[in-house]
Scaffold this motif. Sequence first.
Motif, PDB file in Angstrom:
ATOM      1  N   THR A   1      35.469  41.108  44.318  1.00  0.00           N
ATOM      2  CA  THR A   1      36.715  41.692  43.839  1.00  0.00           C
ATOM      3  C   THR A   1      37.063  41.091  42.490  1.00  0.00           C
ATOM      4  N   CYS A   2      37.290  41.965  41.501  1.00  0.00           N
ATOM      5  CA  CYS A   2      37.724  41.515  40.180  1.00  0.00           C
ATOM      6  C   CYS A   2      39.238  41.298  40.276  1.00  0.00           C
ATOM      7  N   SER A   3      39.628  40.059  40.520  1.00  0.00           N
ATOM      8  CA  SER A   3      40.995  39.747  40.916  1.00  0.00           C
ATOM      9  C   SER A   3      41.878  39.399  39.718  1.00  0.00           C
ATOM     10  N   THR A   4      43.153  39.794  39.800  1.00  0.00           N
ATOM     11  CA  THR A   4      44.161  39.451  38.804  1.00  0.00           C
ATOM     12  C   THR A   4      45.407  38.965  39.534  1.00  0.00           C
ATOM     13  N   THR A   5      46.282  38.259  38.831  1.00  0.00           N
ATOM     14  CA  THR A   5      47.497  37.747  39.457  1.00  0.00           C
ATOM     15  C   THR A   5      48.619  38.775  39.464  1.00  0.00           C
ATOM     16  N   CYS A   6      48.426  39.895  38.766  1.00  0.00           N
ATOM     17  CA  CYS A   6      49.384  41.003  38.787  1.00  0.00           C
ATOM     18  C   CYS A   6      48.598  42.288  38.617  1.00  0.00           C
ATOM     19  N   THR A   7      49.214  43.422  38.922  1.00  0.00           N
ATOM     20  CA  THR A   7      48.529  44.710  38.813  1.00  0.00           C
ATOM     21  C   THR A   7      48.524  45.158  37.359  1.00  0.00           C
ATOM     22  N   LEU A   8      47.334  45.281  36.781  1.00  0.00           N
ATOM     23  CA  LEU A   8      47.225  45.638  35.372  1.00  0.00           C
ATOM     24  C   LEU A   8      47.869  46.987  35.092  1.00  0.00           C
ATOM     25  N   THR A   9      48.574  47.068  33.976  1.00  0.00           N
ATOM     26  CA  THR A   9      49.257  48.288  33.575  1.00  0.00           C
ATOM     27  C   THR A   9      48.247  49.344  33.141  1.00  0.00           C
ATOM     28  N   ASP A  10      48.583  50.607  33.364  1.00  0.00           N
ATOM     29  CA  ASP A  10      47.812  51.768  32.882  1.00  0.00           C
ATOM     30  C   ASP A  10      46.507  52.003  33.639  1.00  0.00           C
ATOM     31  N   ASN A  11      46.402  51.538  34.899  1.00  0.00           N
ATOM     32  CA  ASN A  11      45.292  51.907  35.780  1.00  0.00           C
ATOM     33  C   ASN A  11      43.930  51.762  35.082  1.00  0.00           C
ATOM     34  N   PRO A  12      43.509  50.534  34.782  1.00  0.00           N
ATOM     35  CA  PRO A  12      42.303  50.332  33.970  1.00  0.00           C
ATOM     36  C   PRO A  12      41.014  50.671  34.705  1.00  0.00           C
ATOM     37  N   THR A  13      39.956  50.873  33.932  1.00  0.00           N
ATOM     38  CA  THR A  13      38.605  51.044  34.461  1.00  0.00           C
ATOM     39  C   THR A  13      37.900  49.694  34.420  1.00  0.00           C
ATOM     40  N   TYR A  14      37.315  49.285  35.550  1.00  0.00           N
ATOM     41  CA  TYR A  14      36.651  47.984  35.630  1.00  0.00           C
ATOM     42  C   TYR A  14      35.169  48.126  35.291  1.00  0.00           C
ATOM     43  N   ILE A  15      34.606  47.073  34.728  1.00  0.00           N
ATOM     44  CA  ILE A  15      33.194  47.030  34.359  1.00  0.00           C
ATOM     45  C   ILE A  15      32.563  45.833  35.057  1.00  0.00           C
ATOM     46  N   TRP A  16      31.411  46.059  35.673  1.00  0.00           N
ATOM     47  CA  TRP A  16      30.700  44.988  36.364  1.00  0.00           C
ATOM     48  C   TRP A  16      29.395  44.668  35.644  1.00  0.00           C
ATOM     49  N   TYR A  17      29.038  43.386  35.649  1.00  0.00           N
ATOM     50  CA  TYR A  17      27.808  42.925  35.019  1.00  0.00           C
ATOM     51  C   TYR A  17      26.981  42.162  36.052  1.00  0.00           C
ATOM     52  N   LYS A  18      25.680  42.450  36.064  1.00  0.00           N
ATOM     53  CA  LYS A  18      24.738  41.724  36.918  1.00  0.00           C
ATOM     54  C   LYS A  18      23.657  41.138  36.023  1.00  0.00           C
ATOM     55  N   ASN A  19      23.545  39.820  36.057  1.00  0.00           N
ATOM     56  CA  ASN A  19      22.584  39.120  35.198  1.00  0.00           C
ATOM     57  C   ASN A  19      22.761  39.506  33.724  1.00  0.00           C
ATOM     58  N   GLY A  20      24.030  39.697  33.330  1.00  0.00           N
ATOM     59  CA  GLY A  20      24.351  39.998  31.939  1.00  0.00           C
ATOM     60  C   GLY A  20      24.221  41.452  31.558  1.00  0.00           C
ATOM     61  N   GLN A  21      23.762  42.298  32.488  1.00  0.00           N
ATOM     62  CA  GLN A  21      23.577  43.711  32.196  1.00  0.00           C
ATOM     63  C   GLN A  21      24.734  44.538  32.769  1.00  0.00           C
ATOM     64  N   HIS A  22      25.215  45.472  31.966  1.00  0.00           N
ATOM     65  CA  HIS A  22      26.310  46.348  32.374  1.00  0.00           C
ATOM     66  C   HIS A  22      25.833  47.300  33.473  1.00  0.00           C
ATOM     67  N   LEU A  23      26.549  47.326  34.597  1.00  0.00           N
ATOM     68  CA  LEU A  23      26.229  48.255  35.685  1.00  0.00           C
ATOM     69  C   LEU A  23      26.998  49.550  35.496  1.00  0.00           C
ATOM     70  N   ASP A  24      26.342  50.694  35.673  1.00  0.00           N
ATOM     71  CA  ASP A  24      27.021  51.991  35.537  1.00  0.00           C
ATOM     72  C   ASP A  24      28.050  52.198  36.640  1.00  0.00           C
ATOM     73  N   GLU A  25      27.764  51.694  37.822  1.00  0.00           N
ATOM     74  CA  GLU A  25      28.674  51.796  38.956  1.00  0.00           C
ATOM     75  C   GLU A  25      28.822  50.406  39.577  1.00  0.00           C
ATOM     76  N   PRO A  26      29.988  50.119  40.171  1.00  0.00           N
ATOM     77  CA  PRO A  26      31.158  50.979  40.252  1.00  0.00           C
ATOM     78  C   PRO A  26      32.074  50.757  39.045  1.00  0.00           C
ATOM     79  N   THR A  27      33.141  51.545  38.981  1.00  0.00           N
ATOM     80  CA  THR A  27      34.170  51.345  37.960  1.00  0.00           C
ATOM     81  C   THR A  27      35.490  50.937  38.613  1.00  0.00           C
TER      82      THR A  27
END
Length: 263
Positions: A164-190
């Motif tokens: 879980t990409c956790s934050t201490t408050c709910t980010l404004t404007d419903n952001p899109t999350y980006i995940w990285y595995k071994n430094g590489q950007h994963l297409d899914e999930p968002t």
Amino acid sequence: NLPQYKYSVYSNSKDRYSCAVKGHEYLRSPAVCVQGQSCSRVTYTKRTICVLKGSTVDISCTYVGYYYTTSSFWFRSDKSTPEDLTTNPGYAGRVEYTDKERWRYEGPSTLRITDLREEDSAEYRFTFKTDTIEWGHSLPGTTLSVTGLQVKVTPAAEGQKTLTCSTTCTLTDNPTYIWYKNGQHLDEPTSQQYSSNMLVVGDSTVDIYSCAVEGHEALHSPVVCFQVKVTPEQYSEYKTLTCITTCTLTGNPTYIWYKNGQI
């Protein structure tokens, strides 16, 4: 002798009024002007904002000064007296008012804070002065919360973990999350969560995960990476399992072990 829910004012009053219930002062009614809309007021675009540490935020409002406005500024409500943020040493080089022109009687005002820090979390208010009044310093403003990103790991199905990409408050404007595995950007999930096989037995490659928010890719979370190393014990049929990381974890952590997916 009016009841408490009524209040008398002069019919030619230029002031703005609202009401609340004691103990719930932040739940104010919308304000009204006795003389239609011909009175001083400050209206904030957003009452709460949650943004990432290290990013930039714009806090804005519109205001009306019934009389000629002689000065205006933004300040933190937790200070004992209103202090113009542009003169506050803690914000030096990080704040500006983006209005291209200063309005005489009414207009928009925007406070921009760059390189946000967690200690910038506070309520911000706008105030202006005329020849006869100072307006807005005691009215609720916009509450800003500044958060970092942290990857939290919880057990999921057997052999899997939920990240879980956790934050201490709910980010404004419903952001899109980006995940990285071994430094590489994963297409899914968002989305804010990601399921993965994290627990690796043996000497195979360690998978390293982190997350970010679209538009703020430089503001990565700290990485998480785990490997279980298997070492035969001398003169014994047992083997020692060691939970290793690529660096020494801060804070003398407590380790949790899982067998067949169960703690």
